[in-house]
Motif scaffolding. Sequence first.
Motif, PDB file in Angstrom:
ATOM      1  N   GLN A 108      -6.726   2.949   3.215  1.00  8.49           N
ATOM      2  CA  GLN A 108      -6.964   3.686   4.456  1.00  8.49           C
ATOM      3  C   GLN A 108      -6.980   2.757   5.665  1.00  8.49           C
ATOM      4  O   GLN A 108      -6.699   3.174   6.787  1.00  8.49           O
ATOM      5  CB  GLN A 108      -8.307   4.425   4.376  1.00  8.49           C
ATOM      6  N   SER A 121      -2.342  -0.697   4.850  1.00  6.43           N
ATOM      7  CA  SER A 121      -1.329  -0.011   4.041  1.00  6.43           C
ATOM      8  C   SER A 121      -0.810  -0.855   2.879  1.00  6.43           C
ATOM      9  O   SER A 121      -0.285  -0.323   1.902  1.00  6.43           O
ATOM     10  CB  SER A 121      -0.153   0.404   4.932  1.00  6.43           C
ATOM     11  N   GLU A 153      -7.337   2.328  -3.398  1.00  8.13           N
ATOM     12  CA  GLU A 153      -7.036   3.572  -2.686  1.00  8.13           C
ATOM     13  C   GLU A 153      -7.906   3.696  -1.450  1.00  8.13           C
ATOM     14  O   GLU A 153      -7.451   4.159  -0.385  1.00  8.13           O
ATOM     15  CB  GLU A 153      -7.248   4.769  -3.613  1.00  8.13           C
ATOM     16  N   TYR A 154      -9.164   3.279  -1.570  1.00 12.14           N
ATOM     17  CA  TYR A 154     -10.062   3.309  -0.418  1.00 12.14           C
ATOM     18  C   TYR A 154      -9.621   2.305   0.652  1.00 12.14           C
ATOM     19  O   TYR A 154      -9.557   2.628   1.842  1.00 12.14           O
ATOM     20  CB  TYR A 154     -11.488   2.995  -0.874  1.00 12.14           C
TER      21      TYR A 154
END
Length: 364
Positions: free
Chosen positions: A11, A14, A7-8
Amino acid sequence: MLLYLTEYLAQFESGFNVFSYLTMRAILGALTALVLSFIIGPRMIEKLSVNQVGQPVREEGPDTHLIKAGTPTMGGALILTAIAVSTVLWADLENMFVWIVLFVTLSFGVIGYVDDYKKLVLQDPAGISARAKLFWQSLSAIIAAVALYLWADANGTLDTATALLIPYLKDTTLYLGMFQILVSFVFIVGFSNAVNLTDGLDGLAIMPTVLVGGALGVFAYVTGNVNFADYLGIPYVAGTGEILVFCSALAGAGLGFLWFNTYPAQVFMGDIGALALGAALGAVAVVVRQEIVLVIMGGVFVVETLSVMIQVASYKLTGKRVFRMAPLHHHFELKGWAEPKVIVRFWIITVILVLIGLASLKIR
């Protein structure tokens, strides 16, 4: 754990968003557990062999089992390691259901480990007494059952969490209230011991566990998806989708273990594996509200347990045996079926029962 990392990273790239999909993490969970089993398995078997942690054979058992004496056991530690590591790596660790199911699995594994250790390492034939084993199993199961009940109460989902779904019947449920704690206890402890009784031939217990666990993963996925649950007419339980990752890890670890456990087995799972896996199936079924479907899909485990109960009751009441030997798989061995034939036929029966169980998603 890796979910937060991806998830980090998403950023900045994609492409990492693909790891947010539950299905992708479930696939990776299964593959991770499988690869871990392949890596750890040979080393663990070698260590068990060096330490002479070998399986004793029942004197009253079939003569064909005498060659199994000394085969390394406690291989269930391999399964539990693969499941735990894979689940922690790929599941959402903020999900309470994941931790409750892991707690049940590992706590029952510890009970099985102590029993195996006393029997095989300390050479204590009694192991843990039946009363002590049941006490610790009951304690773990009650902790999990109460935790699920209180969690549902705190989140305002108690009606759903205590509704016993009747499969194949539309909009038919029994609302159990606090009796759900008792039902959860019975299924966790009951299936723990049922799988343990079934674990008597090479690969007999692990493949049905993989099949039933995989099917429960399907139920977890649709139960945790509000659209699928509504379409299929089953209770929606928010958060249960993450159990798919656990079930996938269980399936991957089970298949990895089967690589070494298939006939003729290089290693047996022992109580550490059988008690834990059975409890895991019971806990997952409770979480996804499919207790009765578990009885159907896990019919092999149920029948094996009933065969022991019938045999004991018949012998005590009449002095006669219904089966040549219990559990049921030994009965067929003594009738002349080769061990691989018994194993594969029980697998085939489980496939059929799992398909019947999955059909309950549409037949109402």
